[in-house]
Design a protein around this motif. Sequence first.
Motif, PDB file in Angstrom:
ATOM      1  N   ARG A 181      28.212  28.338  -9.620  1.00 18.79           N
ATOM      2  CA  ARG A 181      26.842  27.514  -9.495  1.00 18.79           C
ATOM      3  C   ARG A 181      25.806  28.260  -9.715  1.00 18.79           C
ATOM      4  O   ARG A 181      26.087  29.561  -9.858  1.00 18.79           O
ATOM      5  CB  ARG A 181      26.867  27.182  -7.822  1.00 18.79           C
ATOM      6  N   PHE A1477      24.873  22.693  -1.771  1.00 20.07           N
ATOM      7  CA  PHE A1477      26.168  22.850  -2.294  1.00 20.07           C
ATOM      8  C   PHE A1477      27.204  22.670  -0.933  1.00 20.07           C
ATOM      9  O   PHE A1477      28.041  21.689  -1.229  1.00 20.07           O
ATOM     10  CB  PHE A1477      26.387  23.980  -2.933  1.00 20.07           C
ATOM     11  N   ASN A1498      21.410  23.161 -12.286  1.00 20.60           N
ATOM     12  CA  ASN A1498      21.140  22.745 -11.160  1.00 20.60           C
ATOM     13  C   ASN A1498      20.095  21.558 -11.172  1.00 20.60           C
ATOM     14  O   ASN A1498      19.643  20.901 -10.215  1.00 20.60           O
ATOM     15  CB  ASN A1498      20.629  23.612  -9.989  1.00 20.60           C
TER      16      ASN A1498
END
Length: 1549
Positions: A181, A1477, A1498
């Motif tokens: 991420r 998340f 994102n």
Amino acid sequence: MPSWLFFIGIDQLPGRPQHSLTQKQGSDYALEPSNQVDIEQIKKSYNDTVEEIIPSSASRFLAHIQTDKVVYRPGDIMFVQAYLIDALNKTPAYISNFFQYASASYYDLRRFPIGYVEQSIYLSMTIIDPLGVAVYTTTAYSANSTVSFTYIIPENASGGEYQVRVSGGVVPESIRVVRIREYQRQQLNVQVQFDAQAYKPGDDVNGTIRIATQDGSTFPNGVTPSYTISVNFGNESQFTQANVLTDQNGLSNFYFSIPSNISLDFITVAVIVYYQATIEAYSFTLSIVQVDNLVVEFFPETFNYVYDTINKVYFQVYANSDKVDFVEIQQAQLLLLPNSSIDLSNAQAVQSNINTVNQGRGYFNFTPTQANDYYLRFEVNGIEVVRPLNVSQQPDIQNLEINFGIMSKVISNDEDLVVLLQTNSLVNPSDLYVVGVFNKEKILYLEEYQFTQLQTNEIIINASEFSLPNGGVLRVAVFKVINALIWYDRYDFNAKNISTRNMLPNPFYDIYFIPKGELLFFKNPSETLMVEITTSKQVYKPGEFVEFQVQVLDRDTRQPVYKRNSYERSFISVTVTDNSVFSQIQRRQQPPSLPTMVYLENEVNKTNNEFFNSDQYIDYMYIDNYSANETSIQDDLNQQQSNVNLDLLLGVQGWRYGYFYPQVLQEWPSLISTMSKEEARQIQDLLAYTFQGSIYYPTSVGTFANGALMAKQSSDVQELTSSSEPSGGQAGGQGEQQGQGQGQGSQSQVSSQAQLSRKELEFWNFLKKYAYCDFEQNTRLYRHAKKFQFFEDVSTRFDTTETVFYQAAVLTDNQGKYSGSFYISDLITQFRISANAFDTRGVFGYKYLVINSRSNFYIEFQLPSQMSVGDELIIPVTIYNYYNETLTVNLYASTDESESLGVVFLDNNNSEIRVNVTTVQNQAVFYIRVRAQNFSENTYVQIRAVSLDPLNLETISDSIFRETSVVSPGVQQTQSQGGLVGPNQPAEFEVILPESMVPGTQSFIGEVYPSSFVALVRGILRLIGLPGPCFECIYGPVYANILAYQAYLKNTDAADDISNVTNQLEIYHRDIKTYISSEGYVSQFKGGRGDVLLTAFALLELRDVNKIFGNENSSIQTLTTWLLDQRGFNGTYELIRPIYTVYPQYVVEAFIVYALTSVGITDIQAELLRLEVIAADQMNQIDADNFFIGLMAAIYQNLNRTQEAEKYADYLASQQNSDGSIRQIVIADNNQIPRYDQVFEATAVAVLVWEQNFDKYSDNIVRGIDYLLKNIRYRYFGANIGSILAIEALIGYISKVQDINGYGDFVLYVDNNEADRVPFDVDTIEPIIFNINSILYDNETFVQGNDIQFEILVANFVKTETRNLSEGIQEAVDGPRNIPTPDSNGQSSNQTQNQSGDFRVQYQMSVSYDDTNPTSRDIPFLTFNVTPLFELATLGQQQLQGQVFSYQIVIGNSHANDSIGLTIVDFRPASCLRVNFAQLEALKANNVISQYEVLNNNSEILLYFEGFQPQEIKQFQLDFLQVYSGYCQQRPINAYQFYSPEVNEWIII
């Protein structure tokens, strides 16, 4: 039915509920050894049976995976090490006598040291993305009992949970879950721990917060952090605790209560931390349990309830049936109720004060009696919860005669085992029993006994009789032993009882074992290793050189293992990583330590492949000051709590009961092949055996004494490069001490630009120019390089590398020492030096040490990963001053030359400012205003600080970059038109640009395809290259590859031009086959339920692949058989139901029949008769399902029944619209609603059936093809049924139409003005592309609200001979021919009079732009809404920084009867918000969503829903944390069905 079901019961199959042992026995015990059957004969019979399944010579290695980090960014390098440890004795991949392996000669093995042999094992690693797709695979050989892998994460990797899978040969597959991420570094390290993960309404939540600086420095001048905690419970209820001070160590406790009327499934806890001028925000997700969903599982200690004996029962309380989150309960009662009564108010409490102790686990004791039922009762917020134990429902419980337990489930290595056995009145004193201790299936201890009735017997088994120096999880099992001549009853599967009809003599074994139960216990290892890490100092400066030493010692003697035995050695592996990375995920998700991996991970049931809270069991044994002989009071408390936790963990492992019984072992080889991959993996990990494969022995030998193991070749499907370091410190250099290398090869030397930012790229390119810096694939050693300075400002910190050292397992010297060195990166942080140790005997140890990277003067700031044009954010810049004097600092803000961003200091609206930073607070915060002005894929802000060192008055400075991208505040929309154009048929296209268009985002595509072949291939290639997140998602591009291949093969001269298509097809086809189960069905996501419609899709794909590659006949047969088996008793598919589909039942049935008849099946008369009745009825209705009618025609064509097929084809011709599409509507509320999702399919199947009579339906075909081609403008189009039918129709069309038959000009007019002119002739092959860049961005034409007229016409056309399709394709391969030169009359020398008429060829025109207010097209029956649970005007307000902003999402299916298929929500959060998340993982784990992906820095969250059943509605929240203040725009949010993405429902907030 397998015979072993008699012993464990049908409900003990994998995935079935526990506690269902089915037996029929009766016995008596006497605590005296028996002489009826010799114990050695019993052992031999047992071992002979086991040996047939798992040979004693078999290698039993497991691969235990460790990664350098738990969270990665796109572009990072992932270092993966798999430790190969023998599952039985915990020794590394060595054997004490290589002659034990008869098939291996001396030269086939590597020796270490004298008397030891290392096996070279060949393993593969695969990376699985969040949607189950294998995105990377590599292979490598073992060295030092480990295998090392590397993976460079692509820059465009989607965010989510990834799996690292390692397997090979006899080594079962192991999995480690990691996260990828985009995340931003925090200036403070904040860890929040809650006393549970899931809470019930009315529960109290207790938490601990720990705040520390990132660089590990203490809080100076008595100034400690404070924090505010806030929770929104919905219904306008919230909790806030503001400005709470921590103690001097940054510690504090907090408490709040969850309202009893809460209706949410999850809550987000927002924490805002204040420290001097620093303000940072964090969020944490907790699950809320609704009482009705609570699940309690009960596990009798021996996996059986036994009447009239004391039963110890373990239990586990889960939040719901997904069994992800545990729940704690207190003050529960065990109730007894006669089974003649159903009124619980009459129940008697036989046990009280029953509590969970750890992770929702607890236990109680009771003595069950016949004719009674038992229940566990507890209260949740005043609501009574009752769960049954189902004691009386346990099969054949009335005949069970013996129960047993042990005094302690955790014992020291030299501790005797005390087994307590109780008998009831059913035991027969003459019966023979054996009590055994087993290491998996291996006998460690076995003795025979007889017992008398109603006695409690104590058996003490001396520790030496089940010796296992390295310890591990063992089994105590009790068997009744009978002779083969004794008759016995077998379990009748059909009758589901013991039937005397099946009484037979036992023909299978000399000795027969009837299990009476088993339990697990843990034997501690006799020894552990102590690991000591030393560095030259504790605090370093960024970029400084670090030297360290690790020493491995025996914990008890404090001596190297070499001192004990000169043949013994120790190994060490070391990783140095930014310590703050580990705080990016919750504590319970932290991966296990090496000892916990080895001893427990494969012995217990995991949750979603993760071993939660793995540090609570045996890690205490490996802390620095632990000794088995001497423990402090605190050590003793830690040990006691850990032992309790381990006892409870082992007590709830009922899933594995009976798996090692001889009769069960015999069934595994055949049974595993029928299981899902997840079930098979779990069992093979437990068995430590794969029933297939073998260890690979290399053909050459090298010794450790001489060093330099021979390099082995590694293969890979992705080329790898990265930054490593100059020569002298690379893999194979001094770091691999004494010449330890790893079998590697294939050192890739491609550019590493993909994973580097612009400034980092300059650095690495400079470095590689002057020093060796190739990254070795699957390297065993990586040392971070010294940074080369090439900026004018030498203080620029741009190196953000988080892992700065990696050493796979390496041999220590005779003193147990290993030395290493590296340069730390530019990060101001703490680096964790982690060391794992093991020796040749299988003794383990680990430790980590934290060092600080710190500077006296530095700055920090962050940018969001993406901004939208028009966003204007206020960004704090923190200056740190650790000198003892106030500093005057000059700050400079700048950006790149593109001016995509504007940046000024807020105080003076200038790019420079002078400030003072005092020594009292050590830091000061100033703000910059960053405005997103123009689009940019990559831009940055640089802040530079300059001051004077107060000690020597020299200039000091610091400079850092932060990158972002700037995107449009809207979403791309397209208006397009396609059709036919020719000399007598111009093409006109009108576009009205919306007022909400984002200026500067417009683009135009105008193309003319000179042949139908070019148009077809151009359209098909738009579909190729799409990644496959699920079966349907990958199926479209797979089929596009198949049919593109077939299109090229229309002319054999083009065969050389299809290699790319063929290669891509092979890759995609392999992916498709991973979705096919061994039974022959397909599921949407791997490992899911079988779906008949998806299986029919796969059958057609296999049919066409088989034509290309062959070798798929068996697979086709498997799928065909499964589909045929799904028919009901009447021979139809009337009763089958796909899991989710947009199609009516009869369409599903018709498509299945179409697929089956396509592969030659004709035995479908019953189904065909049913469908004919439905079709006749449909053709008399105004809203006839023409897609279904087309499928009927296609079925009859497959069956060569032309007359019936043509009847339906004629009907379809009457249903064609003016644009070429087929009328497809649904009547709802007396309104005719077009079914956009099926118009494409209906048109495709109509063209397909019309092509069987081209002369009759030529006009219909041309118009239908026109519609199909102009709609292949997205990579997704139609359902996958549409993918199949449409491209088949296109291929059938290309050989029957005429291409360009002359020369002239194609002219594009825009608003009646010529914009571009392109000449053509009969030799034109490539698409004709119009260029209008000169007017695309002018201020008159492409402006908001404008009406633009486009026209393509043919000018100066002269007809010549027609070139055939074969020649055109050949030129696409060989290059264009010379264009004939016109003569003085303007005629070509090869001109001929052509009587075939003027040509018409395909064209495509489209205008795309970003729109902030896109127009929705309703998706029939899809309910979709997004509601912000806050005032829109408050988004971005500075006083709300750190607050949670929530959106309520409602999505589902309003239809009463039909389901909806794969649906996707695309949520685009504002740039000032941070993605949660943890909440996304919780939504997936609890099946609120099927999958998720986080894309584009994102900025996009894709939520996948496998489908919705009729009237199924899901409602949930998405929570975001506001981490920046200023003006930030919420981009449009949309939902669509996967196969029809051009039809969107848009939400504008």
